[in-house]
Design a protein around this motif. Structure first.
Motif, mmCIF file in Angstrom:
data_model
loop_
_atom_site.group_PDB
_atom_site.id
_atom_site.type_symbol
_atom_site.label_atom_id
_atom_site.label_comp_id
_atom_site.label_asym_id
_atom_site.label_seq_id
_atom_site.Cartn_x
_atom_site.Cartn_y
_atom_site.Cartn_z
ATOM 1 N N ALA A 60 72.701 37.039 73.070
ATOM 2 C CA ALA A 60 71.389 36.951 73.711
ATOM 3 C C ALA A 60 70.834 35.540 73.617
ATOM 4 C CB ALA A 60 70.422 37.940 73.053
ATOM 5 N N SER A 61 70.075 35.153 74.633
ATOM 6 C CA SER A 61 69.397 33.855 74.580
ATOM 7 C C SER A 61 68.250 33.933 73.580
ATOM 8 C CB SER A 61 68.853 33.487 75.960
ATOM 9 O OG SER A 61 67.788 34.362 76.327
ATOM 10 N N ARG A 62 67.724 32.773 73.199
ATOM 11 C CA ARG A 62 66.635 32.752 72.222
ATOM 12 C C ARG A 62 65.426 33.507 72.757
ATOM 13 N NH1 ARG A 62 64.719 27.011 70.050
ATOM 14 N NH2 ARG A 62 66.892 27.109 69.305
ATOM 15 N N ALA A 63 65.113 33.325 74.039
ATOM 16 C CA ALA A 63 63.961 34.004 74.622
ATOM 17 C C ALA A 63 64.165 35.515 74.633
ATOM 18 C CB ALA A 63 63.726 33.493 76.044
ATOM 19 N N VAL A 381 53.336 33.313 75.586
ATOM 20 C CA VAL A 381 53.781 31.962 75.236
ATOM 21 C C VAL A 381 55.272 31.793 75.525
ATOM 22 C CG1 VAL A 381 54.120 30.353 73.319
ATOM 23 C CG2 VAL A 381 51.954 31.575 73.549
ATOM 24 N N THR A 382 56.067 32.821 75.276
ATOM 25 C CA THR A 382 57.507 32.754 75.548
ATOM 26 C C THR A 382 57.768 32.525 77.028
ATOM 27 O OG1 THR A 382 58.002 34.222 73.683
ATOM 28 C CG2 THR A 382 59.688 33.992 75.381
ATOM 29 N N VAL A 383 57.073 33.278 77.887
ATOM 30 C CA VAL A 383 57.246 33.113 79.334
ATOM 31 C C VAL A 383 56.826 31.716 79.763
ATOM 32 C CG1 VAL A 383 56.473 33.910 81.599
ATOM 33 C CG2 VAL A 383 57.016 35.569 79.813
ATOM 34 N N VAL A 384 55.700 31.236 79.234
ATOM 35 C CA VAL A 384 55.222 29.900 79.589
ATOM 36 C C VAL A 384 56.223 28.834 79.144
ATOM 37 C CG1 VAL A 384 53.446 28.171 79.129
ATOM 38 C CG2 VAL A 384 52.784 30.531 79.588
ATOM 39 N N CYS A 385 56.748 28.947 77.929
ATOM 40 C CA CYS A 385 57.679 27.951 77.408
ATOM 41 C C CYS A 385 58.986 27.937 78.198
ATOM 42 C CB CYS A 385 57.959 28.208 75.933
ATOM 43 S SG CYS A 385 56.562 27.865 74.842
ATOM 44 N N THR A 387 59.410 28.864 81.319
ATOM 45 C CA THR A 387 59.118 28.293 82.635
ATOM 46 C C THR A 387 58.962 26.779 82.542
ATOM 47 O OG1 THR A 387 57.977 30.330 83.269
ATOM 48 C CG2 THR A 387 57.542 28.376 84.596
ATOM 49 N N ARG A 388 58.231 26.298 81.565
ATOM 50 C CA ARG A 388 58.006 24.855 81.411
ATOM 51 C C ARG A 388 59.322 24.126 81.151
ATOM 52 N NH1 ARG A 388 57.114 21.468 77.055
ATOM 53 N NH2 ARG A 388 55.759 19.669 77.470
ATOM 54 N N LYS A 389 60.152 24.677 80.264
ATOM 55 C CA LYS A 389 61.414 24.020 79.937
ATOM 56 C C LYS A 389 62.330 23.959 81.170
ATOM 57 C CE LYS A 389 65.262 24.147 76.639
ATOM 58 N NZ LYS A 389 66.307 23.989 77.672
ATOM 59 N N SER A 390 62.346 25.046 81.931
ATOM 60 C CA SER A 390 63.198 25.073 83.117
ATOM 61 C C SER A 390 62.734 24.072 84.159
ATOM 62 C CB SER A 390 63.218 26.483 83.707
ATOM 63 O OG SER A 390 63.803 27.396 82.801
ATOM 64 N N ALA A 439 67.020 35.165 80.819
ATOM 65 C CA ALA A 439 68.457 35.064 80.628
ATOM 66 C C ALA A 439 68.834 33.624 80.286
ATOM 67 C CB ALA A 439 69.195 35.515 81.887
ATOM 68 N N SER A 440 69.976 33.471 79.634
ATOM 69 C CA SER A 440 70.448 32.111 79.324
ATOM 70 C C SER A 440 70.799 31.397 80.614
ATOM 71 C CB SER A 440 71.664 32.185 78.405
ATOM 72 O OG SER A 440 72.687 32.961 78.971
ATOM 73 N N ALA A 441 70.823 30.101 80.578
ATOM 74 C CA ALA A 441 70.998 29.291 81.787
ATOM 75 C C ALA A 441 72.294 29.592 82.526
ATOM 76 C CB ALA A 441 70.935 27.815 81.442
#
Length: 445
Positions: A60-63, A381-385, A387-390, A439-441
């Protein structure tokens, strides 16, 4: 990389179980409680079993791991709220002294009592959490192609709901086409009891229809692209015909953001970018023309209403008093209706009663206190992070992933003025959205 299924649980069985749950949620999960919810709960049983068998922590990805912890903690919190507590501990909880006084006045002896003030409300909330968790976890174990098929199924059912909404709007007040005649007698409502939740679903799926159209254009599949752009226009028009002000605003925002994000993807030639921008814009233009002809009178009447007279503000005002009374542990998942009423002055009461706070942060604070707020904010916060990272890393090269980023914010923003995620139809589609986004990249290719 997707989560690998456990041996003996083929992907086809898992995909069928997820599809059945998705269909049950979209066809029967738009009301508030009742038989429809029971249908969804039954459909969730095989999905839950397969999700437990197939989920694996390591790939699993971290998210995904964060969301798994959030979901598991929320379920555990609901279970803890149902466990009986000894009187010595129960009397220490805020707001329980009145309960004990009323029991004593009624001459009813009390022994061990659970933290929640509404047992069945908490049971229903627990079942809803398990429906969301089982679908999301199961979807994460599927391939990207399988999740795409589930997404297309959701879009097909949403399109049928939009067509039903058109018929409801044309039929006028109190049409027999409305499955729930006690709420919102005009406009499009589909199979929902609440037009705002219907509009939320339309707005949430709108970016995916545009994304699939963009993908079809990239593959030079003009007929397929036209089909998906037509679906986008239909969803947009259905959101407008619901006469939900927030729903229409979210549909406009996601439509515009979809065009801007998906037409400016990295690696798209400038000429192709122009075509990809104008094609979805044309679809949105068709929807706007339909709104001007068929929906504008109803929308203008809604816009003329003073937003400050909305009962939502009253729920916020007295709901905050309720939250303060039950912090830090809350009154129990699903107990809002029971605990809010005593805080509303008799002079402020109307002919309707408050089932929900129309603000999920406030309702969570009332029902589950600080622990619930921490879990809810962790999800946000997880969804925001992610999205921001992507966006920073420019990994939104996949149109579907970009659409998922937009779709995820629709119910979260809407939850600040309503409660769409407390409806199975919206919650299960939101779980599908998160299965793409978190999902992971390598899986989002």
């Amino acid at each position: 990389m997707r989560l690998k299924g456990a041996e003996g649980t083929p992907d086809m069985a898992a995909e069928i179980a997820a599809a059945l749950l998705l269909m049950a949620a979209l066809l029967a999960g738009g009301g508030s409680r009742g038989v429809g919810d029971a249908v969804v709960h039954l459909a969730a049983l095989p999905a839950l079993l397969l999700a437990i068998m197939r989920w694996q922590w390591a790939p699993a990805s971290r998210a995904q791991r964060v969301l798994a912890v959030v979901c598991g903690s929320a379920i555990a919190l609901a279970v803890l709220q149902l466990l009986p507590l000894p009187p010595a501990i129960y009397t220490m909880l805020p707001g329980r002294s009145d309960v004990l006084a009323e029991l004593a006045q009624a001459g009813q002896p009390h022994g061990w009592l659970p933290l929640t003030l509404d047992r069945w409300g908490t049971v229903r909330a627990l079942l809803a959490l398990m429906v969301f968790t089982s679908f999301w976890a199961l979807a994460c174990t599927l391939t990207h192609a399988a999740r795409l098929r589930l997404l297309k199924l959701a879009l097909a059912l949403a399109t049928l709901a939009a067509l039903l909404g058109y018929a409801q709007s044309a039929a006028g007040s109190y049409s027999l086409l409305r499955p729930y005649d006690y709420h919102h007698p005009i406009g499009a409502i589909g199979l929902f009891a609440n037009r705002n939740h219907f509009a939320c679903l339309m707005a949430m799926l709108l970016p995916f229809a545009i994304a699939l159209g963009v993908q079809a254009q990239a593959r030079r599949g003009a007929p397929v692209a036209l089909t998906w752009y037509s679906v986008a226009a239909m969803l947009f028009l259905a959101a407008a015909l619901s006469f939900s002000r927030t729903g229409l605003l979210l549909a406009c925002a996601t439509a515009l953001a979809s065009v801007l994000l998906l037409s400016s993807r990295k690696g798209v030639a400038s000429g192709q970018r122009g075509i990809r921008r104008w094609a979805p814009l044309a679809a949105i233009g068709v929807a706007i023309a339909g709104i001007a002809v068929y929906a504008w009178d109803g929308i203008s009447q809604r816009l003329q209403q003073d937003p400050m007279e909305d009962l939502r503000w009253q729920y916020l005002r007295y709901g905050w008093d309720a939250a303060q009374a039950y912090l830090p542990w809350g009154s129990g998942w699903g107990s809002f209706k029971s605990v809010y009423a005593p805080f509303e002055p008799v002079g402020a009461m109307r002919e309707v009663f408050a089932l929900h706070a129309h603000n999920d942060l406030l309702e969570t604070a009332i029902e589950s206190g600080v622990p619930g707020l921490v879990l809810q904010l962790t999800l946000f916060v997880t969804v925001v992070c992610v999205t921001r990272k992507s966006l920073i890393d420019r990994t939104f090269h996949g149109a579907i992933l970009g659409a998922a980023a937009l779709a995820a914010f629709v119910p979260m923003v809407h939850s600040l003025v309503d409660y769409p995620l407390r409806t199975h139809s919206v919650a299960v589609v939101f779980a599908l959205v998160l299965s793409f986004l978190l999902a992971s990249a390598s899986d989002a290719q």
